[in-house]
Design a protein around this motif. Sequence first.
Motif, mmCIF file in Angstrom:
data_model
loop_
_atom_site.group_PDB
_atom_site.id
_atom_site.type_symbol
_atom_site.label_atom_id
_atom_site.label_comp_id
_atom_site.label_asym_id
_atom_site.label_seq_id
_atom_site.Cartn_x
_atom_site.Cartn_y
_atom_site.Cartn_z
ATOM 1 N N ILE A 86 0.853 -1.181 0.000
ATOM 2 C CA ILE A 86 0.000 0.000 0.000
ATOM 3 C C ILE A 86 0.891 1.235 0.000
ATOM 4 N N LEU A 87 0.585 2.211 -0.852
ATOM 5 C CA LEU A 87 1.430 3.372 -1.070
ATOM 6 C C LEU A 87 1.028 4.550 -0.186
ATOM 7 N N ASP A 88 2.028 5.368 0.094
ATOM 8 C CA ASP A 88 1.844 6.605 0.850
ATOM 9 C C ASP A 88 1.115 7.626 -0.025
ATOM 10 N N GLN A 89 0.668 8.691 0.592
ATOM 11 C CA GLN A 89 0.065 9.788 -0.146
ATOM 12 C C GLN A 89 1.159 10.717 -0.676
ATOM 13 N N GLY A 90 0.778 11.606 -1.584
ATOM 14 C CA GLY A 90 1.690 12.646 -2.032
ATOM 15 C C GLY A 90 2.735 12.138 -3.007
ATOM 16 N N GLY A 91 3.712 13.025 -3.306
ATOM 17 C CA GLY A 91 4.774 12.709 -4.242
ATOM 18 C C GLY A 91 6.058 12.354 -3.528
ATOM 19 N N LEU A 92 7.093 12.143 -4.326
ATOM 20 C CA LEU A 92 8.403 11.769 -3.794
ATOM 21 C C LEU A 92 9.469 12.584 -4.494
ATOM 22 N N GLY A 93 10.055 13.530 -3.731
ATOM 23 C CA GLY A 93 11.076 14.387 -4.332
ATOM 24 C C GLY A 93 10.491 15.242 -5.432
ATOM 25 N N LYS A 94 11.082 15.145 -6.627
ATOM 26 C CA LYS A 94 10.633 15.959 -7.752
ATOM 27 C C LYS A 94 9.490 15.300 -8.529
ATOM 28 N N TYR A 95 9.045 14.111 -8.077
ATOM 29 C CA TYR A 95 8.034 13.370 -8.825
ATOM 30 C C TYR A 95 6.655 13.473 -8.163
ATOM 31 N N SER A 96 5.626 13.598 -8.997
ATOM 32 C CA SER A 96 4.258 13.722 -8.503
ATOM 33 C C SER A 96 3.794 12.404 -7.902
ATOM 34 N N ALA A 97 2.657 12.451 -7.214
ATOM 35 C CA ALA A 97 2.097 11.234 -6.631
ATOM 36 C C ALA A 97 1.786 10.212 -7.717
ATOM 37 N N TYR A 98 1.271 10.683 -8.845
ATOM 38 C CA TYR A 98 0.934 9.785 -9.955
ATOM 39 C C TYR A 98 2.195 9.108 -10.510
ATOM 40 N N LYS A 99 3.238 9.907 -10.783
ATOM 41 C CA LYS A 99 4.479 9.362 -11.329
ATOM 42 C C LYS A 99 5.138 8.415 -10.335
ATOM 43 N N THR A 100 5.159 8.783 -9.056
ATOM 44 C CA THR A 100 5.777 7.928 -8.035
ATOM 45 C C THR A 100 5.070 6.585 -7.945
ATOM 46 N N ALA A 101 3.738 6.619 -7.926
ATOM 47 C CA ALA A 101 2.977 5.374 -7.843
ATOM 48 C C ALA A 101 3.274 4.471 -9.030
ATOM 49 N N ASN A 102 3.392 5.063 -10.226
ATOM 50 C CA ASN A 102 3.688 4.263 -11.414
ATOM 51 C C ASN A 102 5.093 3.672 -11.360
#
Length: 611
Positions: free
Chosen positions: A50-66
């Motif tokens: 299960i993934l965290d909310q929000g983004g990671l560093g310079k990447y959006s939440a959508y990009k990080t999840a992918n």
Amino acid sequence: MKKAGCWFRWCCLFNAVLWLTLPSRAGGPLSVNNGTSVLWPENNRSLVYILDQGGLGKYSAYKTANLISDAFDLWNDVSTKTIRFSRDPNTISVDVTADNYPQSINSLPSGKIPIIYDDDGEIIDSLMGVGAKKQILGFATVYSSGDNLVAANAIFNGYFIRVENQSEDEITSTLLHEIGHIAGLDHSQQLRELAYNNVDSDNKYVPIMFPSTTFGEDTRNELTFDDELSISNLYPTLFYQTSTGSIKGTVQRSGIDLPGVNVIARSVDDPVAQVSSTVTGTWESGKGTYELKGLPPGDYEVMVESIDRSFTGASSVGRYSETLQDLSFQRPVESEYYNDNDQTYEGRSVSSIVAVKRNRAVSGVDFNVSAQSLSSDEQNVNALRLLAINSFAAGAAARSSIAPNFLLVPGGDESALEITVEFTTKTDFRIRISREDSPNNFIVYSFSENALSASVTLGDGGDVPLESTRYFIEITNFSSFDRSFTISVDEIDSLPTPTPSPTFTPSPTLTATYTPTPTDTPPLGSTPTYTSTPTDTPTAKAERTPTPAPLNGDVNLDGRVDVMDVFAFSQDWWKPATGVQFRSNLSRTRSLVIDQNDLLMLIDALSRDSD
């Protein structure tokens, strides 16, 4: 964080070093309990993350999840294992931060693996100490009870991703590594000579579970043969178990078992990409026994080597390398290939082929290593690669620099040996051979060329004397681009007839001591900044000895040279010169493609035939 009845392990990825806080098992399970791998139980091998909310560093939440989902899917794509990962369609109910991390982790539903985004690095600083966020890319925590893994989580460092401007490919290598630990996998020290040669392009062969980052993390975004084999050995399908074989034996010195020795099997047909390893004493504590499992049927070269001294504690490989005082580093073994009736004193480059069959174990592949421990000159050369006679290895040299050293130790009773270095394109290079004339005294021979390939002969009347001694080999690339190459050593019956104008002349120089040139490794606490111009990568598969055609130019082997040979040749044009395609390799070069030289020879053969 420690749960009742369980113990846990942190598996951390530094920007230069992967860190494990407890002993580990190389080329296989992260932990062994009384000879049994500690694994996810059979009734819980469909793991949900299960993934965290929000983004990671310079990447959006959508990009990080992918990115994370794609990394899990790469492990899922290994069809020979039974464990699988699936993504929870929901996210963690809160955005996890340093302030709420303990409460968030403890309140998660059981049976799910949380993936935390430490966007500002403060969670890592709070757990590992102030400043840790500048070094640690991420880590996984794995919990176990008895023979079973029971829980896990992972944290990834958005601060480091943002500050170091990490690419998607660089992030993928980190994600894949930590997922491997979540599955219960340990480190593998395969292909150090490629990981630390300052060339990015060939790092794709280095396993994802390698204990440190390399100079080409952006090329390490796929699983290697070693990664896939390792996880399949832990969670094998029935087909995998019955379609592969194994090699097993013991490593001893003077009749005493040696635990903590790295054992490697390399496919004869593909010694670059099809490589597997394990560490002695993994399954039997304190013993010198080993078993290399899950090998596809075929012929293999087997060798032993010491664990790299830089892989301790934080980067340990095997259960005997936590500190430099552990068994892996007590009188470490010299690198040596297995050969029939293995003896204590012999040529370490002499190799006997081990034939693996499906659903069978080849027993008795035993090593009696030299009473002499690994010498300082071999130990201090970073990623020194021992060559095998009648085999080849991949290498690469960064522009205007020296490749990591190779070592050849023949038996001395060979009639003659030919060392051939072949680049993927014409290159200005030098072959430098340092022959040990007496203990720690070397005679140096240098051969310079501006060509696709060059060969040096060892033997009476050759370029260098042939003896049962050590030969250190350096390849220097004088060009302005990184260059990949293959280096092979072949036993030949007789030396070629000398020509009046040799291509190059050896210039022996007596030296009092020999100091191999080490290759820099990525420094702890900093991201490697070396960049290189992309170049061709070493081709994984190649035949060492082309099969000659009965008639020069008879490509289709019908006994005559005619237009049908032109058609057959066109089918092979620019293909890798392996297997049946070798019939079109008319120039008999070691080039890995059917090239223009072959076409010219075919035209010449057709002209002569028509006359």
